[in-house]
Motif scaffolding. Structure first.
Motif, mmCIF file in Angstrom:
data_model
loop_
_atom_site.group_PDB
_atom_site.id
_atom_site.type_symbol
_atom_site.label_atom_id
_atom_site.label_comp_id
_atom_site.label_asym_id
_atom_site.label_seq_id
_atom_site.Cartn_x
_atom_site.Cartn_y
_atom_site.Cartn_z
ATOM 1 N N VAL A 184 0.852 -1.201 0.000
ATOM 2 C CA VAL A 184 0.000 0.000 0.000
ATOM 3 C C VAL A 184 0.885 1.247 0.000
ATOM 4 C CG1 VAL A 184 -1.744 1.319 1.266
ATOM 5 C CG2 VAL A 184 -1.897 -1.178 1.168
ATOM 6 N N VAL A 185 0.596 2.138 -0.932
ATOM 7 C CA VAL A 185 1.388 3.349 -1.128
ATOM 8 C C VAL A 185 0.437 4.546 -1.057
ATOM 9 C CG1 VAL A 185 2.545 4.642 -2.972
ATOM 10 C CG2 VAL A 185 3.190 2.259 -2.516
ATOM 11 N N ALA A 186 0.839 5.597 -0.374
ATOM 12 C CA ALA A 186 -0.008 6.795 -0.282
ATOM 13 C C ALA A 186 0.162 7.645 -1.536
ATOM 14 C CB ALA A 186 0.349 7.611 0.963
ATOM 15 N N ASN A 187 -0.943 8.013 -2.142
ATOM 16 C CA ASN A 187 -0.906 8.643 -3.455
ATOM 17 C C ASN A 187 -1.651 9.977 -3.503
ATOM 18 O OD1 ASN A 187 -0.442 8.967 -6.180
ATOM 19 N ND2 ASN A 187 -2.025 7.524 -6.837
ATOM 20 N N GLY A 188 -0.892 11.080 -3.496
ATOM 21 C CA GLY A 188 -1.448 12.390 -3.806
ATOM 22 C C GLY A 188 -2.569 12.881 -2.896
ATOM 23 N N HIS A 189 -3.224 13.911 -3.378
ATOM 24 C CA HIS A 189 -4.263 14.612 -2.613
ATOM 25 C C HIS A 189 -5.440 14.841 -3.539
ATOM 26 C CE1 HIS A 189 -1.391 15.157 0.637
ATOM 27 N NE2 HIS A 189 -0.518 15.273 -0.330
ATOM 28 N N TRP A 190 -6.463 14.056 -3.344
ATOM 29 C CA TRP A 190 -7.519 13.913 -4.343
ATOM 30 C C TRP A 190 -8.684 14.878 -4.115
ATOM 31 C CZ3 TRP A 190 -11.479 9.380 -4.632
ATOM 32 C CH2 TRP A 190 -12.044 9.305 -5.912
ATOM 33 N N TRP A 191 -9.000 15.652 -5.163
ATOM 34 C CA TRP A 191 -10.305 16.297 -5.297
ATOM 35 C C TRP A 191 -10.698 17.168 -4.111
ATOM 36 C CZ3 TRP A 191 -14.557 12.728 -7.774
ATOM 37 C CH2 TRP A 191 -15.638 13.497 -8.221
ATOM 38 N N TYR A 192 -11.609 16.698 -3.269
ATOM 39 C CA TYR A 192 -12.077 17.537 -2.158
ATOM 40 C C TYR A 192 -11.012 17.725 -1.072
ATOM 41 C CZ TYR A 192 -16.735 17.322 -4.184
ATOM 42 O OH TYR A 192 -17.815 17.453 -5.027
ATOM 43 N N SER A 193 -9.940 16.940 -1.139
ATOM 44 C CA SER A 193 -8.834 17.121 -0.183
ATOM 45 C C SER A 193 -7.682 17.881 -0.796
ATOM 46 C CB SER A 193 -8.324 15.762 0.293
ATOM 47 O OG SER A 193 -9.323 15.099 0.994
ATOM 48 N N ASN A 194 -7.860 18.330 -2.008
ATOM 49 C CA ASN A 194 -6.787 18.993 -2.744
ATOM 50 C C ASN A 194 -6.788 20.495 -2.481
ATOM 51 O OD1 ASN A 194 -4.662 19.284 -4.542
ATOM 52 N ND2 ASN A 194 -6.014 19.417 -6.332
ATOM 53 N N THR A 195 -6.875 20.878 -1.218
ATOM 54 C CA THR A 195 -6.789 22.288 -0.835
ATOM 55 C C THR A 195 -5.726 22.394 0.261
ATOM 56 O OG1 THR A 195 -8.476 22.263 0.915
ATOM 57 C CG2 THR A 195 -9.267 22.536 -1.347
ATOM 58 N N PRO A 196 -5.088 23.560 0.354
ATOM 59 C CA PRO A 196 -3.872 23.659 1.171
ATOM 60 C C PRO A 196 -3.984 23.180 2.618
ATOM 61 C CG PRO A 196 -4.060 25.589 -0.226
ATOM 62 C CD PRO A 196 -5.340 24.817 -0.403
ATOM 63 N N THR A 197 -5.076 23.522 3.298
ATOM 64 C CA THR A 197 -5.176 23.124 4.704
ATOM 65 C C THR A 197 -5.059 21.613 4.849
ATOM 66 O OG1 THR A 197 -6.572 25.022 5.181
ATOM 67 C CG2 THR A 197 -6.651 23.217 6.756
ATOM 68 N N TYR A 198 -5.764 20.890 4.009
ATOM 69 C CA TYR A 198 -5.729 19.427 4.112
ATOM 70 C C TYR A 198 -4.433 18.854 3.545
ATOM 71 C CZ TYR A 198 -10.553 19.993 5.514
ATOM 72 O OH TYR A 198 -11.690 20.373 6.182
ATOM 73 N N ILE A 199 -3.948 19.414 2.449
ATOM 74 C CA ILE A 199 -2.685 18.908 1.891
ATOM 75 C C ILE A 199 -1.574 19.041 2.924
ATOM 76 C CG2 ILE A 199 -0.915 19.244 0.118
ATOM 77 C CD1 ILE A 199 -3.110 20.310 -1.729
ATOM 78 N N GLU A 200 -1.543 20.172 3.606
ATOM 79 C CA GLU A 200 -0.449 20.399 4.551
ATOM 80 C C GLU A 200 -0.486 19.389 5.700
ATOM 81 O OE1 GLU A 200 0.354 24.493 5.597
ATOM 82 O OE2 GLU A 200 1.133 23.881 7.551
ATOM 83 N N LEU A 201 -1.646 19.215 6.286
ATOM 84 C CA LEU A 201 -1.744 18.252 7.388
ATOM 85 C C LEU A 201 -1.466 16.830 6.905
ATOM 86 C CD1 LEU A 201 -4.898 19.586 9.243
ATOM 87 C CD2 LEU A 201 -2.578 19.478 10.162
ATOM 88 N N ASP A 202 -2.006 16.491 5.751
ATOM 89 C CA ASP A 202 -1.810 15.131 5.241
ATOM 90 C C ASP A 202 -0.346 14.894 4.888
ATOM 91 O OD1 ASP A 202 -4.510 14.950 5.626
ATOM 92 O OD2 ASP A 202 -5.057 14.928 3.511
ATOM 93 N N THR A 203 0.281 15.897 4.326
ATOM 94 C CA THR A 203 1.699 15.766 3.970
ATOM 95 C C THR A 203 2.555 15.610 5.218
ATOM 96 O OG1 THR A 203 1.391 17.046 1.949
ATOM 97 C CG2 THR A 203 3.627 16.970 2.856
ATOM 98 N N ARG A 204 2.297 16.428 6.222
ATOM 99 C CA ARG A 204 3.077 16.328 7.465
ATOM 100 C C ARG A 204 2.949 14.931 8.075
ATOM 101 N NH1 ARG A 204 1.943 20.508 11.907
ATOM 102 N NH2 ARG A 204 3.925 19.649 12.613
ATOM 103 N N SER A 205 1.724 14.440 8.166
ATOM 104 C CA SER A 205 1.524 13.148 8.823
ATOM 105 C C SER A 205 2.094 11.999 7.999
ATOM 106 C CB SER A 205 0.030 12.927 9.093
ATOM 107 O OG SER A 205 -0.697 13.000 7.894
ATOM 108 N N ARG A 206 2.072 12.129 6.685
ATOM 109 C CA ARG A 206 2.655 11.070 5.842
ATOM 110 C C ARG A 206 4.173 11.070 5.928
ATOM 111 N NH1 ARG A 206 -1.173 11.580 0.339
ATOM 112 N NH2 ARG A 206 -3.143 11.484 1.498
#
Lengths: 430, 430, 430
Positions: free
Chosen positions: B334-356
């Motif tokens: 399992v590989v984490a892939n990008g930031h899709w659609w409704y999560s493709n906005t900075p607030t969510y990308i930033e948190l998701d990127t940090r945690s990944r």
């Protein structure tokens, strides 16, 4: 580490005079009479109880306001980290010249007396509103509220409908409905007539919204009127309803309300996600919690069926915020509304605000409402929000996206005030 | 408050030439022809519609591209806070020398004409790719795409399989399958043969992935082939399938696809969580939403059954991100892939990127894909991501964990480009 | 960008000597003997396996500790971004004078030998505790642990009850129970007697908590004793239980445990949300994952039924954190406890800490526990937490809310140490 940009924006946001689009103010007694009115707010009683204060120490008719305050103050040292207690200190400093940063068993009594004197001034209510920069306040009115004896231009009526949707089966509720409308609701037809009367009454008195709070399990749907009538008849006969009958009845009444919102061009505030009486031994208003497993997909049918009704939606938890962002981004009739209850703390407000401001059209965002029971709370609560909003505008818009301060402030003003005027079609709207 | 470290890292990340591992580019018409191709992106039409623009103002064969742009521009003032509109402005400034910070009814027409001229240049497509620092772009190809007439080294084929898994019951889909493969899929055996043909065709043309988007309710499972054959026969006869038959059929076809991915060493992109047609009156591609109540535990069986298949997983919401982090941390495939659609906005990308970045092995992270329909969008979308990545590298790695800038940039390069090469086994991989 | 305030607060927090309220330390072999004891921690084996290292390379009786370390080190380059590997480097630098910032195939051997020598010193365990500023460590004891041969004042016994609640049906578990208590648990009465014996034994040995980890589906409820007895008899006869029988049995035993916690004034640590054996081919202890769809509402009945029992609750995911905040804010007997497992990474710890500190009474927050298997891990794990706590105190309390540094440090001390003493009623409490 002083941040001049933030300070400037915050100062400007502080200057805007606002309309509070949701509160529990009693317009006949809007401001507080003593500190017990402030410390009696369920946030303090439930936090103090949670921290170890027995319920019977603060609830009971024999406890005087001053005793109650004294007992709560004893427990404040365990709560001084909470944002809610920071509101309390801010009120004491702003309104009563309190100089300390903690309210303690040693320093509360002079404050109590001083506050009681100030609150006894005949224009106290006006002073509070003026000092808080609040112009109009939306109420939460029982469906049988006569809406008389107060200035409905200052205190805007709002038809609260939880009792109708979830407690119609209770005799007392049906009696109140009959008394308020002159109609005995005994089947689908008479129930609809009674509800029509309520809407006529409320809109004649200047109501600008219909509102309801909803449990996580609620799933509105259009119901067959024959089946609904059947259940109404059972309810009226005092029969115990099955769960599915109760669900059908609630769905039906909710649908009738939405139809009347359409007819009267009234926004329908949905406050989604609360489970009542989870902690049954809790203090007054401190018994409700939730189950995060709720989705706005449950409202798909109603959002589709009523394109002409605006639904300002509040969600109880940060876990529902992204759905609120996405549904507001897609559905023209869904509007993101404030930061409700358990999500009304800075960490969640900040994340929710950031995500909303970057993905929802700016004309579909209602920044904040106080949810207050007493007028004095508008100041610290709105100030908390203005501070967070200033931080988001400074960081996300001015610094990261290169907006001018003026552009950022225009967005701030729209979210704080402009959209309230537009969405609730305020007659006084400037 | 200028942050030199951030600026340096961002500048370096901007210099990396990338492979875009997921897009909806039409390789026969990859770049835009006019501003309507940009403003026609569903983000703009759905946001404008949400903000109040009636659908019939922007959809309809009689509306010229220029009229459409004019009408959307009228609504942009209500959307200028969104990150999506910031992409638009960034494209206009980068590609067409636009000098303003807002696109308005007053300034759009000269831009439209200027853009149309530039886009008419014969090497526009090359210019866009070069300027955007994009070398190769993954496509989303219908299963019956002949994959001819374009450079499959620049535009990498990818077998998209939603139609097979969820719409096999439709006659049109079965006809397309028969035409593409020469095989009538009338039972489990022939269906498998037809799918084998598709994989042979796609891999011969250089496909580097199989992909599918999945609703929150989907639960893949190995199905008894006899039962599957039975349902396939019903479907082929045009019988209406029950819900459980449809689920069984979808699960079965999904499983066959996974088996073929194993056989062909093809990664299987899973894009999890979308509900189609939630808002049925929405604009084209602006009708889909979701239910956050989904879990990767639904994929337990398939992740266990296919250890040899790499699953680059995208989740629709931030609420699923922690599961994606944890499942990528535990499951080798399992590989984490990008930031899709409704999560493709900075607030969510930033948190998701940090945690990944702090919990998934660095060789199992695909930072970003554009999801674009037109080439011009790669620039602002990847830049948004590069900016966020630079911020996370600066703060979390250099400042808080004492990494050197060079170490941070190596991590950045791997996440932006290196892992795309490795995970999709790019033949051109350097 | 140096932040003096943060640095000062962090330094002060570093000076507090702590009690670790949850670990998996074996008190007979508390410290490590070689680097394999550190690198054998499931975080490293599972991350290395996830990054591509075959399980059989690191699991098997024939692999020497040094071989195992060599093989894991080969894979560390793929994991050096993870916070877990940063703990490893920090241990190597703090305890063994390692000078590098990466552990590589080139530099690990001298470190291995050097560490082995140091760890062989007779007072190594004392050195580690002293250097880590840890005074007492809670254990996780099997219910049949004799609790002998170690200093129960340093290593605090804790009755772990997963086996009883979820594996009573296994013959081996029942035999262990019979052997430990001298009672054959063959029905509801004898089972209760056996459990009473366990509690008497544990509390006599100074146990300060009962603990259990729970799957997302678990729903505790008071069960009819007759029905429970029936199922116990089936289990004892070796009959296979149905799912609902197993659920009833688990609920029943859980309820008995809660009753004994009430009787013995023992806090009951609930660790909510783990699914066991999701990835069955995973490495040892690296097979468990979860389903975020869990709610504390499932514990409504037990929280209401046992007001006299304190429940320190840990949740597996950040998605459950807001529920934990809200339930701790309302229920006097619910306490927020640490940052468990998949949520034990900085991004989630920081958000969870911020939201807890602003909304839960300060006497109801247990900041952190190590969850460690070997003593050396307390240092980097608690330091990670102290760093995050310092950042939150600096930003949210000193900067934003105007607290003095001293006020902030008092809050920090309470969350790090004071509440552990109070909530677990530590006899040595100062």
């Amino acid at each position: 580490m002083t941040d001049t940009l933030f300070a400037t924006l915050f100062q400007e946001l502080e200057n805007f005079v606002l309309i509070d689009p949701h509160s529990h103010i009693n317009p006949h007694s809007a401001a507080s009479k003593n500190l017990a009115d402030l410390l009696g707010y369920h946030y303090y009683t439930e936090l103090a109880h949670s921290a170890g204060l027995p319920k019977d120490q603060i609830e009971g008719p024999e406890i005087t306001p001053k005793e109650k305050v004294g007992r709560l103050v004893e427990k404040l040292a365990d709560l001084d980290n909470t944002i809610q207690v920071s509101w309390l200190i801010e009120m004491c400093r702003e309104f009563f010249g309190f100089q300390e940063d903690r309210l303690t068993p040693e320093n509360w009594e002079p404050l109590y007396d001083n506050a009681e004197q100030k609150m006894a001034q005949p224009d106290w209510e006006d002073q509070v509103l003026r000092h808080s920069k609040i112009e109009q306040v939306f109420l939460t009115n029982d469906f049988d509220d006569p809406l008389e004896g107060f200035d409905t231009n200052r205190y805007i009526p709002c038809l609260r409908t939880d009792d109708l949707v979830f407690h119609f089966v209770k005799k007392g509720v049906r009696e109140r409905l009959a008394k308020a409308t002159g109609i005995e609701a005994v089947d689908a037809v008479t129930l609809r007539s009674a509800i029509s009367k309520l809407f006529a009454h409320f809109t004649a008195k200047g109501a600008r919204a219909c509102a309801i709070s909803l449990p996580p399990t609620f799933h509105p749907a259009k119901v067959d009127p024959g089946a609904a009538s059947q259940v109404i008849k059972h309810a009226v006969k005092g029969q115990r309803l099955t769960n599915s009958e109760q669900e059908l009845l609630s769905a039906h009444i909710f649908w009738i309300l939405a139809e009347h919102c359409a007819e009267h061009s009234l926004p329908f505030d949905l406050m989604i996600g609360v489970n009542r009486r989870v902690y049954e031994s809790g203090v007054y208003q401190g018994q409700d919690l939730y189950d995060t497993r709720v989705s706005l997909i449950q409202y798909k049918e109603v959002f589709n069926a009523f394109p002409q009704v605006t639904f300002p939606v509040s969600v109880l938890t940060h876990m529902s915020n992204q759905e609120l962002v996405s549904y507001s981004w897609i559905f023209p009739n869904v509007v993101a509304n404030g930061h409700w209850w358990y999500s009304n703390t800075p960490t969640y407000i900040e994340l929710d605000t950031r995500s909303r401001l970057e993905a929802i059209p700016r004309n579909k965002l209602i920044g904040y409402y106080s949810d207050m029971y007493k007028l004095e709370f508008a100041l610290p609560k709105f100030r908390m929000y203005r501070r967070i909003l200033a931080r988001v505008l400074a960081e996300d818009f001015v610094r990261r996206r290169g907006w001018t301060e003026d552009q950022a402030l225009q967005l701030g003003r729209q979210v704080l005030r402009g959209n309230v005027e537009q969405i609730f079609k305020m007659p006084s709207s400037k």
